[in-house]
Scaffold this active site. Structure first.
Site, short mmCIF file in Angstrom:
data_model
loop_
_atom_site.label_atom_id
_atom_site.label_comp_id
_atom_site.label_asym_id
_atom_site.label_seq_id
_atom_site.Cartn_x
_atom_site.Cartn_y
_atom_site.Cartn_z
N TYR A 130 -0.06 18.22 2.24
CA TYR A 130 -0.45 17.44 0.75
C TYR A 130 -1.60 18.25 0.08
CZ TYR A 130 -1.61 13.86 -2.41
OH TYR A 130 -1.81 13.00 -3.56
N ASN A 179 -2.59 1.85 5.34
CA ASN A 179 -2.79 3.26 5.00
C ASN A 179 -4.06 3.42 6.30
OD1 ASN A 179 -1.65 3.26 2.85
ND2 ASN A 179 -3.36 3.17 1.35
N LYS A 182 0.72 -1.06 0.02
CA LYS A 182 -0.06 -0.04 0.01
C LYS A 182 0.96 1.12 0.16
CE LYS A 182 -4.45 -1.66 0.64
NZ LYS A 182 -5.49 -1.26 -0.11
N THR A 183 0.43 2.39 -0.26
CA THR A 183 1.05 3.60 -0.54
C THR A 183 1.63 4.01 0.63
OG1 THR A 183 -0.59 4.23 -2.23
CG2 THR A 183 0.69 6.07 -1.03
P1 AMP Z 1 -3.91 4.09 -1.84
O1 AMP Z 1 -3.77 3.93 -3.29
O2 AMP Z 1 -5.01 3.78 -1.23
O3 AMP Z 1 -2.76 3.15 -1.15
O4 AMP Z 1 -3.54 5.69 -1.80
C1 AMP Z 1 -3.04 6.26 -2.73
C2 AMP Z 1 -3.41 7.89 -2.27
O5 AMP Z 1 -2.52 8.35 -1.20
C3 AMP Z 1 -3.13 8.86 -3.38
O6 AMP Z 1 -4.41 8.88 -4.34
C4 AMP Z 1 -2.89 10.03 -2.86
O7 AMP Z 1 -3.94 11.15 -3.01
C5 AMP Z 1 -2.92 9.66 -1.20
N1 AMP Z 1 -1.72 10.43 -0.80
C6 AMP Z 1 -0.45 10.16 -1.13
N2 AMP Z 1 0.36 11.01 -0.13
C7 AMP Z 1 -0.70 11.66 0.51
C8 AMP Z 1 -0.42 12.59 1.78
N3 AMP Z 1 0.80 13.03 1.90
N4 AMP Z 1 -1.43 12.87 2.36
C9 AMP Z 1 -2.75 12.45 2.14
N5 AMP Z 1 -2.85 11.58 1.00
C10 AMP Z 1 -1.72 11.11 0.29
ZN ZN Z 2 0.61 3.94 -3.88
ZN ZN Z 3 -3.46 3.02 -4.77
#
Ligand code: AMP
Ligand code: ZN
Ligand code: ZN
Length: 418
Positions: free
Chosen positions: A168, A104, A82-83
């Site tokens: 962000y 996340n 995950k991100t």
């Molecule tokens: P996911 O695909 O659910 O793992 O997360 C991806 C999403 O994380 C992206 O679409 C971004 O909008 C969000 N994201 C990335 N960096 C940040 C941040 N620093 N604060 C809030 N959201 C973020």
């Molecule tokens: Zn990601």
């Molecule tokens: Zn994603």
């Protein structure tokens, strides 16, 4: 205190070498590089850029980086793919299990507080973030840093942000992010950052919505490649161009999903067994009520298209399961399958793509490209883990790394001076 000690040591070294029998040329003190000769690292993350996306469409700018620098066959993300866990692993060199951003969305028993990526208070609360991000390592060693969005940069970790950082803003244009980074590299030397991290949220968004093999994803790859072109031409105009190392990574890849491949895992469980579920497709953390962990695991063991593990028995290769924030049972769908709850289920949310799977799933592979004076030219880097990136950046910048999970030996082959 430190500079004074350094001076004393330096003078002692000179005195010792001055009365030694070394040839005069070796008696000269070796000057460390002055600030204006020191290397720079700028590291871009393109969220969800799968390891093989660049082979789908012409990507002349990424190809240029690969031909004149380094391209990895694939970079293995950390579990869960995950991100937030992975950006913070790239920054710290620690597995999510060790840095504490274990999903996340999670609940931190230690802080009696929940964390999720949309919760600004949580994202900006340094108490959630363990380990030492590379910008903190740099700051502690007197180096200026900047970030145009990177997970962790918005929180005071060990009390420190990058010298320049931004809260962000999802819709802030990618072009303007690049232009700001170029402007930072032209600041007066005494405030110019030597380490810059920055972030694009694509092609993750389009990969989720349309799927990794869609033409919309291909169009986004073309657009992102042209942004890489904008970075390359910006760098070429800089007076410090020969000192700048560009690294381009992603946090994970993207796998196809379908409403025809969904596991409703709660169908196999009795409500009385469960205290809490947390997470999101394709991986969940499940906290059973006291005494019901084995009932849950027995019931889930025969469910097709998914895996479930007791926290203490997760395969070692996933490096996951010791952090107190991880619930007692961890679930993950098999490749291309989804895990869903009946509540709020809409089939549309299970088409397109997702990530979060086992990091051995080839679709989860990420990218690593690099170009600059530190890197070999035309070098293909064998597959490696993203926890190696922290130590690599520290090495290029001449920083002493904090303890981390990666290994410089896995990646030093890409360096001109390994
Ligand atoms: P996911 O695909 O659910 O793992 O997360 C991806 C999403 O994380 C992206 O679409 C971004 O909008 C969000 N994201 C990335 N960096 C940040 C941040 N620093 N604060 C809030 N959201 C973020
Ligand atoms: Zn990601
Ligand atoms: Zn994603």
């Amino acid at each position: 205190m430190k500079p004074i000690r350094f001076k004393v040591a330096f003078i002692l070294t000179l005195m010792v070498s001055g009365c030694s029998f070394f040839p005069p040329s070796l008696q000269k003190p070796q000057h460390p590089p002055t600030d204006d000769q020191k290397p720079y690292v700028i590291m871009l993350s393109m969220d969800g850029f799968r390891w093989d996306y660049a082979s789908k469409v012409p990507t002349p700018n990424l190809d240029y980086v690969a031909a004149n620098g380094v391209k990895a066959e694939s970079m293995t993300p950390s579990f869960p793919t995950k991100t937030f866990p992975n950006h913070y692993s790239l920054a710290t060199g620690l597995y999510p299990d060790h840095h504490g951003i274990i999903q996340n969305t999670f609940y931190a028993n230690d802080l009696q507080a929940g964390y999720s990526i949309g919760n600004r208070d949580a994202v900006e609360n340094g108490a959630f973030y363990g380990g030492e991000p590379i910008w903190v390592t740099a700051d502690k060693q007197g180096m200026k840093t900047a970030s145009y969005f990177w997970v962790g940069s918005e929180a005071p970790v060990q009390g420190m942000h990058p010298d320049i950082w931004k809260p962000y803003q999802h819709n802030f244009p990618f072009e303007n992010r690049v232009d700001s980074v170029m402007a930072w590299l032209q600041l007066p030397e005494n405030i110019r950052p030597h380490l810059i991290t920055f972030y694009f949220h694509e092609p993750d968004g389009v990969g989720h919505r349309e799927g990794p093999d869609s033409h919309q994803t291909e169009e986004m790859i073309l657009r992102l490649d042209s942004l890489v072109g904008r970075i390359l031409s910006g760098l070429k105009k800089l007076s410090i161009k020969d000192q700048v190392n560009l690294i381009i990574v992603s946090d994970h890849g993207m796998g196809p999903v379908s409403p025809n491949r969904v596991v409703f895992f709660e169908d196999y469980l009795k409500p009385a067994w469960i205290d809490t579920f947390l997470g999101g497709n394709p991986t969940y953390l499940l906290q059973p009520n006291p005494g019901f962990t084995d009932s849950v695991l027995n019931a889930l063991s025969s469910v097709p298209h998914m895996k479930s593990w007791k926290k203490s028995a997760i395969p070692e290769r996933l490096h996951y399961g010791t952090n107190p924030r991880i619930y007692d049972v961890v679930l993950v769908a098999d490749s291309a399958w989804s895990l869903a709850l009946h509540k709020g289920f809409t089939p549309g949310r299970y088409s397109g793509g997702t990530h979060g799977y086992d990091n051995a799933n080839a679709d989860m592979g990420a990218i690593f490209y690099a170009l600059g004076p530190a890197f070999k030219s035309g070098y293909i880097q064998p597959k490696f883990s993203n926890v190696d990136v922290y130590g690599l950046v520290a090495k290029i910048l001449g920083l002493q790394p904090a303890p981390y999970d990666g290994n410089l030996d896995d990646v030093r082959g890409m360096l001109k001076q390994p």
